[in-house]
Design an enzyme around this catalytic site. Structure first.
Site, PDB file in Angstrom:
ATOM      1  N   GLN A   1       0.665  -1.239  -0.098  1.00 12.22           N
ATOM      2  CA  GLN A   1       0.007   0.141  -0.161  1.00 12.22           C
ATOM      3  C   GLN A   1       0.964   1.227  -0.045  1.00 12.22           C
ATOM      4  O   GLN A   1       1.992   1.255   0.566  1.00 12.22           O
ATOM      5  CB  GLN A   1      -0.892  -0.030   1.190  1.00 12.22           C
TER       6      GLN A   1
ATOM      7  N   HIS B   1      -0.058  -3.570  11.292  1.00 12.91           N
ATOM      8  CA  HIS B   1       0.948  -4.611  11.653  1.00 12.91           C
ATOM      9  C   HIS B   1       1.487  -4.295  12.934  1.00 12.91           C
ATOM     10  O   HIS B   1       2.693  -4.107  13.416  1.00 12.91           O
ATOM     11  CB  HIS B   1       2.374  -4.318  10.505  1.00 12.91           C
TER      12      HIS B   1
ATOM     13  N   ARG C   1      -9.485  -8.162   3.831  1.00 10.48           N
ATOM     14  CA  ARG C   1      -8.153  -7.830   4.703  1.00 10.48           C
ATOM     15  C   ARG C   1      -8.378  -6.310   4.712  1.00 10.48           C
ATOM     16  O   ARG C   1      -8.041  -5.696   5.909  1.00 10.48           O
ATOM     17  CB  ARG C   1      -7.189  -8.147   3.865  1.00 10.48           C
TER      18      ARG C   1
ATOM     19  N   SER D   1       3.912  -6.586   2.523  1.00 13.15           N
ATOM     20  CA  SER D   1       2.387  -6.463   3.376  1.00 13.15           C
ATOM     21  C   SER D   1       1.666  -7.066   2.323  1.00 13.15           C
ATOM     22  O   SER D   1       1.576  -8.273   1.973  1.00 13.15           O
ATOM     23  CB  SER D   1       2.324  -5.298   3.780  1.00 13.15           C
ATOM     24  N   LEU D   2       0.719  -6.404   1.814  1.00 16.54           N
ATOM     25  CA  LEU D   2      -0.366  -7.027   0.879  1.00 16.54           C
ATOM     26  C   LEU D   2       0.272  -7.585  -0.458  1.00 16.54           C
ATOM     27  O   LEU D   2      -0.318  -8.481  -0.935  1.00 16.54           O
ATOM     28  CB  LEU D   2      -1.521  -5.908   0.545  1.00 16.54           C
TER      29      LEU D   2
ATOM     30  N   GLN E   1       0.722 -12.090   9.745  1.00 20.71           N
ATOM     31  CA  GLN E   1       1.372 -11.105   8.927  1.00 20.71           C
ATOM     32  C   GLN E   1       0.490  -9.751   9.513  1.00 20.71           C
ATOM     33  O   GLN E   1       0.994  -8.662   9.517  1.00 20.71           O
ATOM     34  CB  GLN E   1       1.330 -11.155   7.600  1.00 20.71           C
TER      35      GLN E   1
END
Length: 313
Positions: free
Chosen positions: A10, A202, A118, A93-94, A251
């Site tokens: 992102q 996170h 998510r 991440s994503l 995660q």
């Protein structure tokens, strides 16, 4: 030559991303069509013609960035370059979901739906204004983690993203993150700034989102990826589908160990890393982590042609 394919997270989103790929490659256009169908809406219209503020909403940015990355993967495949041209895949991440879709572990449609879930779950986990994230520049990870611990008091403040040797992002309660900014400046940070994000990703505050993802992932078919995944929370390779499913849950609240992941790949002999999808943020981080590794951004038809030529030369 050993190479890795990595996928952005992102922040890389921009209006118009992937449009030239879709116009140049029918296989790339098919990815956007598949994502639109999976979500029951025209996300592609938002990506190409919408407002940046709407695209930046977490529930839109996550599937949109994945679609753009997968469109680039399909364009590469149309030019004869398979994902197996890489030794490893990884994502920030994503981007880990994009990496798994690229390697055939999860279908594109399932990945789009997972990322919509998510994004919504991460947004809803913490009321707007309660959490925050800040970038601490000029501090190593150990120092940044000490700063976060000192700032926490009875709140949450954690080192969330270990991006490169001099960029660590902390996440948690807004007041604690603001304390971390002041402490970091006193510890020699070159800069310490709040990030324009809608939720504290996170960190432990994301536990409701982790539970939502555990439920969503339990219903998704997952295969062994064609190329091992270097997982965010492990910073080394994994291929077992059951383990990957569990790591995707971890995660959500765990640190993105990007610096360690890149260093690990370099240590395994990876000498070239392709950043596939929107933007070039990861390439900059990679150069600061492993100067000996060559980077290549692959997000436009011109990038695709240049990458294919380089591969075949």
């Amino acid at each position: 030559m050993s190479r890795a394919f990595v996928f952005p997270g992102q922040g890389a989103q921009s209006i118009g991303m992937g449009k030239a790929l879709a116009e140049a490659y029918p296989a790339a256009k098919a990815v956007f069509d598949e994502v639109d169908e999976a979500l029951g809406e025209s996300l592609s219209s938002l990506i190409w013609e919408g407002e940046q503020d709407a695209l930046t909403l977490t529930q839109n940015a996550q599937p949109a960035l994945m679609a753009t990355s997968l469109a680039a993967v399909r364009a590469l495949q149309a030019e004869g370059v398979e994902v197996t041209a890489a030794t490893y895949v990884a994502g920030h991440s994503l981007g880990e979901y994009s990496a798994l879709a690229a390697a055939g572990a999860i279908s594109v449609a399932d990945t789009a739906r997972l990322l919509r879930t998510r994004g919504l779950a991460m947004q809803q986990a913490v009321p707007v204004g309660v959490g925050a994230m800040a970038a601490l520049l000029g501090l190593d990870f150990e120092t940044a983690a000490e700063v976060a611990a000192e700032a926490a008091h009875d709140q949450v403040c954690q080192a969330a993203n270990d991006n490169d040797p001099a960029q660590v992002v902390v996440s948690g309660h807004k007041e604690a993150v603001e304390r971390a900014i002041e402490i970091a400046k006193g510890r020699g940070a070159r800069r310490a700034v709040l990030l324009p994000v809608s939720a504290p990703f996170h960190c432990a505050l994301m536990q409701p989102a982790a539970e939502a993802m555990a439920e969503a992932l339990s219903h998704v078919e997952m295969h062994r990826p064609s190329v091992p995944l270097v997982a965010n929370v492990l910073a080394h390779d994994v291929s077992d589908p059951t383990t990957i499913r569990s790591l995707l849950v971890d995660q959500v609240t765990g640190s993105v160990r990007w610096r360690e992941s890149v260093a690990w790949m370099a240590g395994q002999g990876v000498s070239e890393i392709w950043e596939i999808g929107a933007g070039k943020a990861l390439s900059g981080m990679i150069r600061r982590i492993a100067k000996e590794v060559d980077t290549r951004a692959v997000g436009t038809p011109e990038d695709i042609k240049a990458a294919v030529e380089a591969l075949n030369s």
